[in-house]
Write a protein that holds these residues in place. Structure first.
Motif, PDB file in Angstrom:
ATOM      1  N   SER A 159     -26.622  28.553  -6.077  1.00 27.95           N
ATOM      2  CA  SER A 159     -26.700  29.669  -5.140  1.00 27.95           C
ATOM      3  C   SER A 159     -27.424  29.242  -3.869  1.00 27.95           C
ATOM      4  N   PHE A 160     -26.663  29.208  -2.754  1.00 22.78           N
ATOM      5  CA  PHE A 160     -27.233  28.986  -1.433  1.00 22.78           C
ATOM      6  C   PHE A 160     -27.036  30.227  -0.569  1.00 22.78           C
ATOM      7  N   SER A 161     -26.810  31.365  -1.175  1.00 22.08           N
ATOM      8  CA  SER A 161     -26.509  32.608  -0.459  1.00 22.08           C
ATOM      9  C   SER A 161     -27.614  33.006   0.506  1.00 22.08           C
ATOM     10  N   SER A 162     -27.205  33.699   1.578  1.00 22.12           N
ATOM     11  CA  SER A 162     -28.148  34.345   2.502  1.00 22.12           C
ATOM     12  C   SER A 162     -29.133  33.361   3.115  1.00 22.12           C
ATOM     13  N   ASN A 163     -28.594  32.312   3.714  1.00 20.32           N
ATOM     14  CA  ASN A 163     -29.369  31.388   4.528  1.00 20.32           C
ATOM     15  C   ASN A 163     -28.676  31.274   5.884  1.00 20.32           C
ATOM     16  N   GLN A 164     -28.912  30.180   6.583  1.00 18.64           N
ATOM     17  CA  GLN A 164     -28.281  29.960   7.881  1.00 18.64           C
ATOM     18  C   GLN A 164     -27.594  28.590   7.896  1.00 18.64           C
ATOM     19  N   LEU A 165     -26.990  28.245   6.770  1.00 20.19           N
ATOM     20  CA  LEU A 165     -26.350  26.944   6.630  1.00 20.19           C
ATOM     21  C   LEU A 165     -25.087  26.864   7.484  1.00 20.19           C
TER      22      LEU A 165
END
Length: 309
Positions: A159-165
């Motif tokens: 889960s890398f959700s809700s970042n600014q990647l």
């Protein structure tokens, strides 16, 4: 004489026994140093809970070597010989993820969800080949997803959700043959969905919504035979397909159905009665990328296009 020898040997045997057990119960120095680097890099003194980390007596400013199992958020294996889990949900972590975490080669779970971490995901994370769960949900991470993520061959949840990647989804993600959950939603990912995602035959849930993904959905997506109906999300992008088999498959998997209707540009082309050489794929490309052509001119020449943002 025999009794005297035994009396002499007993303390030595006891000392040897204690030393063996002491060594068995202490994590390697490189792992202790990795934990301390993590504490310092994420402003551990200001965490909501940092209990145990600096419990006296201190060694190099931290609790004694051998006490790491009592440090908040850290779990060791049964023998206390290496770190297996790092879990810090909503614990006011700030700063960056230090590359030294890549030295925790036996780590199985890593979760920093709902914190305020910044910077990029270090490529050294690719060294954590025993990792089964990796959760960076809801931070302020930037940069691209490192291709080294493909080294995590035991990973089951990501889960890398809700970042600014930013950047594209690395093709190496298709190497994660044990992956069951993949959440990349609410970032700024661009480019197309890599066909290699179709290799993830055990994947049950896929969230790619609310990014900036574009282009045709690869037909390899239909190879995701374990995807649960009505549990994945592809909305909020600019994706399309001219393949009915892909369209129907994704409609079945999309939460609420109709994945095309929730794209950033939902366009309908009516070519009936027009004599032209444009096929469905061309229409989809143009309709989902209005900047490529004046849609008014296109409609007058080829048919009617209605787009809603």
């Amino acid at each position: 004489m025999e009794k005297n020898i035994l009396s002499f040997l007993s303390p030595l045997l006891l000392l040897l026994f204690l030393n063996i057990n002491l060594a068995y119960a202490i994590i390697p120095q490189i792992e202790r140093e990795a934990l301390i680097s993590f504490y310092n890099a994420t402003n551990g003194d200001n965490w909501n809970d940092n209990s145990g980390w600096k419990e006296p007596p201190l060694q190099d400013g931290f609790a004694m070597h051998g006490t790491e199992n009592s440090w908040y958020g850290i779990s060791l294996n049964v023998e206390n010989s290496f770190v297996t889990e790092i879990n810090y949900y909503d614990n006011l972590l700030t700063g960056i993820i230090p590359p030294e975490l890549g030295n925790l080669s036996n780590l199985q779970e890593l979760s920093f969800s709902s914190n305020q971490l910044m910077g990029s995901i270090p490529i050294e994370i690719g060294n954590l080949t025993n990792l089964t769960w990796f959760d960076l949900y809801s931070n302020q991470l930037t940069g691209s997803i490192p291709p080294e993520i493909g080294n995590l061959s035991n990973l089951q949840g990501l889960s890398f959700s809700s970042n600014q990647l930013t950047g594209s989804i690395p093709i190496e993600i298709g190497n994660l043959s044990k992956l069951e959950i993949l959440w990349l939603d609410y970032n700024q990912l661009t480019g197309s969905i890599p066909p290699e995602i179709g290799n993830l035959s055990k994947l049950q849930v896929l969230w790619l919504d609310d990014n900036q993904l574009t282009g045709p959905v690869p037909e390899e997506m239909i190879n995701l035979i374990s995807l649960i109906d009505n549990q994945s999300d592809f909305c909020g992008n600019s994706l399309f397909t001219d393949r009915s088999i892909v369209r129907n498959f994704l409609n079945l998997k999309q939460i609420g159905g109709n994945w095309e209707g929730c794209q950033i540009f939902s366009c309908i082309a009516d070519l009936e009665g027009n004599d032209n050489d444009v096929d469905g794929a061309d229409i989809s490309i143009l309709a989902n990328n209005p900047s490529l052509i004046d849609l008014g001119i296109f409609a007058a020449e080829f048919g009617t296009i209605n787009c809603m943002q």
